[in-house]
Enzyme design. Structure first.
Site, PDB file in Angstrom:
ATOM      1  N   TYR A  36     -12.431  -2.149  -3.703  1.00 31.39           N
ATOM      2  CA  TYR A  36     -12.915  -2.244  -2.315  1.00 31.39           C
ATOM      3  C   TYR A  36     -14.444  -2.172  -2.221  1.00 31.39           C
ATOM      4  O   TYR A  36     -14.980  -1.844  -1.171  1.00 31.39           O
ATOM      5  CB  TYR A  36     -12.276  -1.154  -1.457  1.00 31.39           C
ATOM      6  CG  TYR A  36     -10.892  -1.527  -0.940  1.00 31.39           C
ATOM      7  CD1 TYR A  36     -10.712  -2.614  -0.081  1.00 31.39           C
ATOM      8  CD2 TYR A  36      -9.773  -0.798  -1.289  1.00 31.39           C
ATOM      9  CE1 TYR A  36      -9.454  -2.957   0.390  1.00 31.39           C
ATOM     10  CE2 TYR A  36      -8.504  -1.136  -0.809  1.00 31.39           C
ATOM     11  CZ  TYR A  36      -8.364  -2.218   0.031  1.00 31.39           C
ATOM     12  OH  TYR A  36      -7.119  -2.566   0.519  1.00 31.39           O
ATOM     13  N   ARG A  51       2.637  -6.204   9.309  1.00 28.93           N
ATOM     14  CA  ARG A  51       1.895  -5.079   9.884  1.00 28.93           C
ATOM     15  C   ARG A  51       2.459  -4.667  11.244  1.00 28.93           C
ATOM     16  O   ARG A  51       2.473  -3.484  11.577  1.00 28.93           O
ATOM     17  CB  ARG A  51       0.409  -5.418   9.940  1.00 28.93           C
ATOM     18  CG  ARG A  51      -0.227  -5.303   8.542  1.00 28.93           C
ATOM     19  CD  ARG A  51      -1.583  -5.926   8.479  1.00 28.93           C
ATOM     20  NE  ARG A  51      -2.337  -5.521   7.290  1.00 28.93           N
ATOM     21  CZ  ARG A  51      -3.497  -6.048   6.948  1.00 28.93           C
ATOM     22  NH1 ARG A  51      -4.051  -7.009   7.691  1.00 28.93           N
ATOM     23  NH2 ARG A  51      -4.128  -5.629   5.868  1.00 28.93           N
ATOM     24  N   LYS A  59       0.827  -1.218   0.000  1.00 25.50           N
ATOM     25  CA  LYS A  59       0.000   0.000   0.000  1.00 25.50           C
ATOM     26  C   LYS A  59       0.864   1.272   0.000  1.00 25.50           C
ATOM     27  O   LYS A  59       2.074   1.222   0.284  1.00 25.50           O
ATOM     28  CB  LYS A  59      -0.924  -0.042   1.230  1.00 25.50           C
ATOM     29  CG  LYS A  59      -1.943  -1.184   1.193  1.00 25.50           C
ATOM     30  CD  LYS A  59      -2.902  -1.109   2.383  1.00 25.50           C
ATOM     31  CE  LYS A  59      -3.937  -2.209   2.342  1.00 25.50           C
ATOM     32  NZ  LYS A  59      -4.897  -2.116   3.473  1.00 25.50           N
ATOM     33  N   HIS A  97      -2.246  -5.350   1.569  1.00 28.63           N
ATOM     34  CA  HIS A  97      -3.531  -6.035   1.387  1.00 28.63           C
ATOM     35  C   HIS A  97      -3.226  -7.476   1.000  1.00 28.63           C
ATOM     36  O   HIS A  97      -2.263  -7.722   0.262  1.00 28.63           O
ATOM     37  CB  HIS A  97      -4.343  -5.387   0.251  1.00 28.63           C
ATOM     38  CG  HIS A  97      -5.489  -6.248  -0.196  1.00 28.63           C
ATOM     39  ND1 HIS A  97      -6.713  -6.229   0.432  1.00 28.63           N
ATOM     40  CD2 HIS A  97      -5.564  -7.205  -1.156  1.00 28.63           C
ATOM     41  CE1 HIS A  97      -7.502  -7.139  -0.144  1.00 28.63           C
ATOM     42  NE2 HIS A  97      -6.832  -7.744  -1.113  1.00 28.63           N
ATOM     43  N   GLU A 143      -9.548 -11.193  -7.344  1.00 27.87           N
ATOM     44  CA  GLU A 143      -8.649 -10.033  -7.171  1.00 27.87           C
ATOM     45  C   GLU A 143      -7.441 -10.110  -8.111  1.00 27.87           C
ATOM     46  O   GLU A 143      -6.975  -9.085  -8.605  1.00 27.87           O
ATOM     47  CB  GLU A 143      -8.195  -9.942  -5.714  1.00 27.87           C
ATOM     48  CG  GLU A 143      -9.326  -9.562  -4.766  1.00 27.87           C
ATOM     49  CD  GLU A 143      -8.901  -9.489  -3.312  1.00 27.87           C
ATOM     50  OE1 GLU A 143      -9.759  -9.153  -2.481  1.00 27.87           O
ATOM     51  OE2 GLU A 143      -7.725  -9.754  -2.993  1.00 27.87           O
ATOM     52  N   ASN A 185      -1.958   0.273   6.743  1.00 22.99           N
ATOM     53  CA  ASN A 185      -1.391  -0.951   7.323  1.00 22.99           C
ATOM     54  C   ASN A 185      -0.536  -1.758   6.318  1.00 22.99           C
ATOM     55  O   ASN A 185      -0.400  -2.962   6.421  1.00 22.99           O
ATOM     56  CB  ASN A 185      -2.492  -1.801   7.966  1.00 22.99           C
ATOM     57  CG  ASN A 185      -3.565  -2.213   6.990  1.00 22.99           C
ATOM     58  OD1 ASN A 185      -3.458  -1.955   5.789  1.00 22.99           O
ATOM     59  ND2 ASN A 185      -4.605  -2.869   7.480  1.00 22.99           N
ATOM     60  N   THR A 190      -5.293  -6.913  10.948  1.00 19.61           N
ATOM     61  CA  THR A 190      -5.630  -5.635  10.287  1.00 19.61           C
ATOM     62  C   THR A 190      -5.098  -4.448  11.082  1.00 19.61           C
ATOM     63  O   THR A 190      -4.492  -3.531  10.531  1.00 19.61           O
ATOM     64  CB  THR A 190      -7.166  -5.520  10.138  1.00 19.61           C
ATOM     65  OG1 THR A 190      -7.658  -6.699   9.516  1.00 19.61           O
ATOM     66  CG2 THR A 190      -7.546  -4.297   9.318  1.00 19.61           C
TER      67      THR A 190
HETATM   68  P1  GDP Z   1      -7.819  -6.791   5.899  1.00 26.61           P
HETATM   69  O1  GDP Z   1      -8.407  -7.957   5.145  1.00 26.61           O
HETATM   70  O2  GDP Z   1      -6.980  -7.235   7.086  1.00 26.61           O
HETATM   71  O3  GDP Z   1      -7.058  -5.837   5.003  1.00 26.61           O
HETATM   72  O4  GDP Z   1      -9.022  -5.959   6.553  1.00 26.61           O
HETATM   73  P2  GDP Z   1     -10.480  -5.548   6.030  1.00 26.61           P
HETATM   74  O5  GDP Z   1     -10.847  -6.300   4.777  1.00 26.61           O
HETATM   75  O6  GDP Z   1     -11.411  -5.630   7.193  1.00 26.61           O
HETATM   76  O7  GDP Z   1     -10.324  -3.996   5.688  1.00 26.61           O
HETATM   77  C1  GDP Z   1      -9.772  -3.561   4.466  1.00 26.61           C
HETATM   78  C2  GDP Z   1      -8.871  -2.386   4.745  1.00 26.61           C
HETATM   79  O8  GDP Z   1      -9.661  -1.291   5.221  1.00 26.61           O
HETATM   80  C3  GDP Z   1      -7.838  -2.585   5.869  1.00 26.61           C
HETATM   81  O9  GDP Z   1      -6.684  -3.280   5.461  1.00 26.61           O
HETATM   82  C4  GDP Z   1      -7.532  -1.165   6.266  1.00 26.61           C
HETATM   83  O10 GDP Z   1      -6.640  -0.532   5.332  1.00 26.61           O
HETATM   84  C5  GDP Z   1      -8.922  -0.514   6.157  1.00 26.61           C
HETATM   85  N1  GDP Z   1      -9.639  -0.551   7.440  1.00 26.61           N
HETATM   86  C6  GDP Z   1     -10.150  -1.636   8.079  1.00 26.61           C
HETATM   87  N2  GDP Z   1     -10.768  -1.287   9.230  1.00 26.61           N
HETATM   88  C7  GDP Z   1     -10.636   0.067   9.309  1.00 26.61           C
HETATM   89  C8  GDP Z   1     -11.090   1.036  10.261  1.00 26.61           C
HETATM   90  O11 GDP Z   1     -11.730   0.717  11.274  1.00 26.61           O
HETATM   91  N3  GDP Z   1     -10.783   2.340   9.999  1.00 26.61           N
HETATM   92  C9  GDP Z   1     -10.079   2.713   8.877  1.00 26.61           C
HETATM   93  N4  GDP Z   1      -9.815   4.028   8.699  1.00 26.61           N
HETATM   94  N5  GDP Z   1      -9.663   1.840   7.955  1.00 26.61           N
HETATM   95  C10 GDP Z   1      -9.927   0.534   8.163  1.00 26.61           C
END
Ligand code: GDP
Length: 140
Positions: A51, A104, A11, A117, A128, A114, A93
């Protein structure tokens, strides 16, 4: 033995800090092969489409803005149980919850910025990967 392909994205927070090589070393140390890789500047439209599953989440607009704030490196990782292995190497995450030694934990700036992805299932990985790569670009 199940050999899988999974999609990874380094990222903008990580490309900005010149961490592509350090992150790639983590994948390779875990036995994942980088079989395709390209550096891209995502457009807003691409980030929103990628997304889309999160479009109703409160952080969706911020996430899209973050993902277009600088270059990303999209890549296909291949190896035994690659989807699961990559998720382990990535860590949780929220970097506060991530295990020691994960990408991370070592590199992420926040729950949003973070650093990486990774596909969360084999089905999503296929979808994807095809979002960013043609079959002929996967070299192994
Ligand atoms: P991942 O699969 O671990 O990447 O997590 P998710 O699919 O739940 O979320 C996708 C991405 O959204 C994450 O990697 C973060 O960059 C972002 N994200 C997730 N939760 C949050 C949150 O609570 N706040 C913010 N600002 N970004 C978030």
């Amino acid at each position: 033995m199940t050999i899988e392909n999974t999609l990874s994205i380094i990222k903008p927070d990580a490309t900005r800090r010149n961490l592509t090589g350090s992150i790639n070393a983590k994948f390779e140390q875990a036995g994942l092969n980088i079989i395709a890789q390209k550096r891209l500047q995502l457009t807003k439209d691409m980030a929103q489409k990628f997304y889309e599953i999160h479009k109703d989440r409160p952080f969706f607009n911020d996430l899209v803005d973050f993902m277009i704030s600088g270059p990303v490196v999209t890549q296909v990782l291949r190896g035994e149980n690659a989807v699961k292995v990559n998720r382990e190497v990535m860590g949780a995450t929220n970097p506060k919850d991530a295990e020691k030694g994960t990408i991370r934990k070592e590199f992420a700036e926040s729950i949003e910025a973070n650093s990486v992805h990774g596909s969360d299932s084999l089905e999503n990985a296929k979808c994807e990967i095809s979002f960013f790569f043609a079959e002929i670009e996967l070299i192994y």
